[in-house]
Write an enzyme that holds these catalytic residues in place. Structure first.
Site, PDB file in Angstrom:
ATOM      1  N   LYS A 165     -82.979  67.301   4.944  1.00 60.54           N
ATOM      2  CA  LYS A 165     -84.139  68.198   5.049  1.00 60.54           C
ATOM      3  C   LYS A 165     -84.248  69.088   3.818  1.00 60.54           C
ATOM      4  CE  LYS A 165     -83.292  68.106   9.889  1.00 60.54           C
ATOM      5  NZ  LYS A 165     -82.465  68.731  10.908  1.00 60.54           N
ATOM      6  N   LYS A 167     -78.102  61.899  -0.474  1.00 61.93           N
ATOM      7  CA  LYS A 167     -78.456  61.503   0.885  1.00 61.93           C
ATOM      8  C   LYS A 167     -79.832  62.018   1.265  1.00 61.93           C
ATOM      9  CE  LYS A 167     -76.840  65.468   3.435  1.00 61.93           C
ATOM     10  NZ  LYS A 167     -76.556  65.985   4.719  1.00 61.93           N
ATOM     11  N   LYS A 169     -73.384  75.579  -0.029  1.00 57.85           N
ATOM     12  CA  LYS A 169     -74.392  76.507   0.498  1.00 57.85           C
ATOM     13  C   LYS A 169     -74.244  77.876  -0.143  1.00 57.85           C
ATOM     14  CE  LYS A 169     -75.668  74.110   4.614  1.00 57.85           C
ATOM     15  NZ  LYS A 169     -75.055  73.634   5.850  1.00 57.85           N
TER      16      LYS A 169
HETATM   17  P1  TYM Z   1     -77.175  68.029  10.949  1.00 53.44           P
HETATM   18  O1  TYM Z   1     -78.172  68.747  11.790  1.00 53.44           O
HETATM   19  O2  TYM Z   1     -77.144  68.325   9.505  1.00 53.44           O
HETATM   20  O3  TYM Z   1     -77.333  66.479  11.097  1.00 53.44           O
HETATM   21  C1  TYM Z   1     -77.338  65.880  12.368  1.00 53.44           C
HETATM   22  C2  TYM Z   1     -76.716  64.512  12.339  1.00 53.44           C
HETATM   23  O4  TYM Z   1     -77.410  63.650  11.442  1.00 53.44           O
HETATM   24  C3  TYM Z   1     -76.496  63.079  10.521  1.00 53.44           C
HETATM   25  N1  TYM Z   1     -77.152  62.909   9.218  1.00 53.44           N
HETATM   26  C4  TYM Z   1     -77.051  61.812   8.471  1.00 53.44           C
HETATM   27  N2  TYM Z   1     -76.396  60.650   8.674  1.00 53.44           N
HETATM   28  C5  TYM Z   1     -76.515  59.700   7.732  1.00 53.44           C
HETATM   29  N3  TYM Z   1     -77.246  59.850   6.609  1.00 53.44           N
HETATM   30  C6  TYM Z   1     -77.923  60.998   6.362  1.00 53.44           C
HETATM   31  N4  TYM Z   1     -78.658  61.111   5.267  1.00 53.44           N
HETATM   32  C7  TYM Z   1     -77.834  62.042   7.312  1.00 53.44           C
HETATM   33  N5  TYM Z   1     -78.366  63.287   7.397  1.00 53.44           N
HETATM   34  C8  TYM Z   1     -77.921  63.810   8.571  1.00 53.44           C
HETATM   35  C9  TYM Z   1     -75.344  64.071  10.433  1.00 53.44           C
HETATM   36  O5  TYM Z   1     -74.172  63.458   9.982  1.00 53.44           O
HETATM   37  C10 TYM Z   1     -75.250  64.534  11.868  1.00 53.44           C
HETATM   38  O6  TYM Z   1     -74.508  63.624  12.637  1.00 53.44           O
HETATM   39  N6  TYM Z   1     -72.837  70.207  11.829  1.00 53.44           N
HETATM   40  C11 TYM Z   1     -73.800  69.318  12.398  1.00 53.44           C
HETATM   41  C12 TYM Z   1     -74.331  69.771  13.748  1.00 53.44           C
HETATM   42  C13 TYM Z   1     -73.282  70.062  14.753  1.00 53.44           C
HETATM   43  C14 TYM Z   1     -72.435  69.095  15.377  1.00 53.44           C
HETATM   44  C15 TYM Z   1     -71.595  69.837  16.246  1.00 53.44           C
HETATM   45  C16 TYM Z   1     -72.297  67.714  15.281  1.00 53.44           C
HETATM   46  C17 TYM Z   1     -72.966  71.276  15.243  1.00 53.44           C
HETATM   47  N7  TYM Z   1     -71.943  71.144  16.160  1.00 53.44           N
HETATM   48  C18 TYM Z   1     -70.643  69.209  17.071  1.00 53.44           C
HETATM   49  C19 TYM Z   1     -71.341  67.083  16.081  1.00 53.44           C
HETATM   50  C20 TYM Z   1     -70.511  67.836  16.943  1.00 53.44           C
HETATM   51  C21 TYM Z   1     -74.964  69.232  11.425  1.00 53.44           C
HETATM   52  O7  TYM Z   1     -75.185  70.099  10.627  1.00 53.44           O
HETATM   53  O8  TYM Z   1     -75.723  68.198  11.596  1.00 53.44           O
END
Ligand code: TYM
Length: 353
Positions: free
Chosen positions: A221, A218, A135
């Site tokens: 967004k 992957k 990032k």
């Molecule tokens: P975020 O918002 O990027 O994504 C949310 C969830 O979706 C999963 N994910 C994927 N899994 C498989 N293949 C993909 N292409 C793919 N894209 C997204 C992510 O692995 C995630 O599970 N840091 C986290 C948000 C967060 C969080 C937490 C998660 C904040 N605090 C505490 C668990 C526990 C995030 O950016 O997710």
């Protein structure tokens, strides 16, 4: 269309309402950033696990709106985006009678724990986190402290409820390692066995990475390669038919190149095992026609998503219901968070003399 969605009744009488985990129930926490609509990566990587875990665990699922601030969203979008994810959570089958569903910024206790964890988080280790480096490279004018301490806020989200299992996709592995490290470090510094070390969890038994349709990497967004749960059938068909392929296998039983493996990974989650097997055999005997595979994949995705999409539309228009669910979820989450926080304050030394 008339809504078939059940109003949440008796929410205050539900077992989970006091947020006291039943003795034999492990606590599960996970969240998603409200940076756009949910896509197939979020769905297969995370939300399908959330839905399945609701019956067997003390589950808390939230919308990580503080985490989305690293990219400075517009004030008028903050609450709207959170409600978008809330509506999509419900449409996927998250049930406020079974799980505590809340918006992160409604539970301020998380911030105090975030501060304590930051005191034991070191610049060097935070700078080495791959997603921070990526990032920082992508947005060199906005390498803010929130971005750097993203993993401590995520650890605070998890540890505030002393969660044991965290259903996330494969891309969150390093953040999860950091959460374990911060839990362990806190316990070591204060000589307590207080925080459990949270583990990533997937019912499939392995971390899932849903690929994009553009050939590599992957689905994400910011990659602009997503199929969204809100996409209609025509949009899905168009996106799938445009997926990158190659000129086809040249010898039987050869290894699939990444672009083709990606399509099979999608088949694996969206289609039946028989469909997967059919196309796998076609690949192996070199008779595969990518057009047929894509058509089948598109139909299977459409069939999976259509009922969810309908419910998203219904829930999105019911702001009063969303507001009530968010308020009741926050109330429950705060009870659990306040308990942990008061124990942590005592451990750290914030006690009356
Ligand atoms: P975020 O918002 O990027 O994504 C949310 C969830 O979706 C999963 N994910 C994927 N899994 C498989 N293949 C993909 N292409 C793919 N894209 C997204 C992510 O692995 C995630 O599970 N840091 C986290 C948000 C967060 C969080 C937490 C998660 C904040 N605090 C505490 C668990 C526990 C995030 O950016 O997710």
């Amino acid at each position: 269309m008339q809504t078939e969605i059940q109003p949440i009744q008796n929410i205050n009488n539900a077992n989970h309402s006091q947020n006291i985990p039943l003795d034999n129930m492990e606590t599960v926490v996970s969240g998603i950033r409200p940076t756009g609509n949910l896509h197939l990566g979020n769905y297969f990587g995370a939300v399908t696990n959330f839905v399945k875990m609701q019956d067997d665990y003390n589950c808390l699922f939230f919308i990580a709106d503080w985490h989305s601030l690293t990219t400075h969203p517009k004030p008028e979008d903050i609450r709207k985006s959170a409600y978008t994810i809330l509506a999509e959570y419900l449409a996927c089958g998250l049930d406020p009678e079974k799980s505590t569903i809340y918006i992160q910024s409604d539970v301020k206790e998380v911030l105090e724990l975030y501060l304590y964890l930051n005191m034991n988080a070191y610049l060097g280790e935070l700078e080495r986190v791959t997603s921070f480096k990526e990032k920082a490279r992508k947005q060199p004018d906005n390498v803010n402290a929130g971005l750097l301490t993203y993993p401590t806020l995520m650890a605070a989200d998890i540890l505030i409820h002393k969660a044991i299992k965290v259903p996330v996709g494969k891309d969150q592995e390093q953040n999860m390692e950091m959460a374990r490290k911060f839990a362990r470090r806190f316990n070591n510094i204060y000589g307590v066995e207080y925080f459990p070390e949270p583990q990533s969890y997937s019912l499939a038994g392995k971390g899932i990475k849903i690929p994009g349709l553009d050939g590599s990497g992957k689905m994400g967004k910011s990659e602009g390669n997503c199929i969204y749960l809100i996409d209609d059938a025509a949009t899905i068909r168009k996106k799938v038919m445009k997926a990158v392929t190659d000129s086809g296998p040249t010898e039987p039983n050869s290894q699939k190149p990444e672009v083709i493996q990606n399509l099979f990974t999608l088949l694996e989650v969206a289609s039946t095992p028989d469909t997967y097997k059919y196309f796998d055999e076609k690949w192996n005997d070199c008779s595969i026609r990518y057009g047929d595979l894509k058509k089948q994949l598109a139909e299977d995705i459409v069939n999976k998503i259509a009922p969810i999409r309908e419910k998203i539309v219904e829930y999105s228009s019911n702001t009063a219901l969303l507001k009530r669910i968010a308020e009741e979820g926050a109330e429950k989450a705060r009870i659990s968070a306040a308990k942990t926080l008061s124990e942590v304050q005592k451990i750290i030394g914030f006690t009356n003399i």
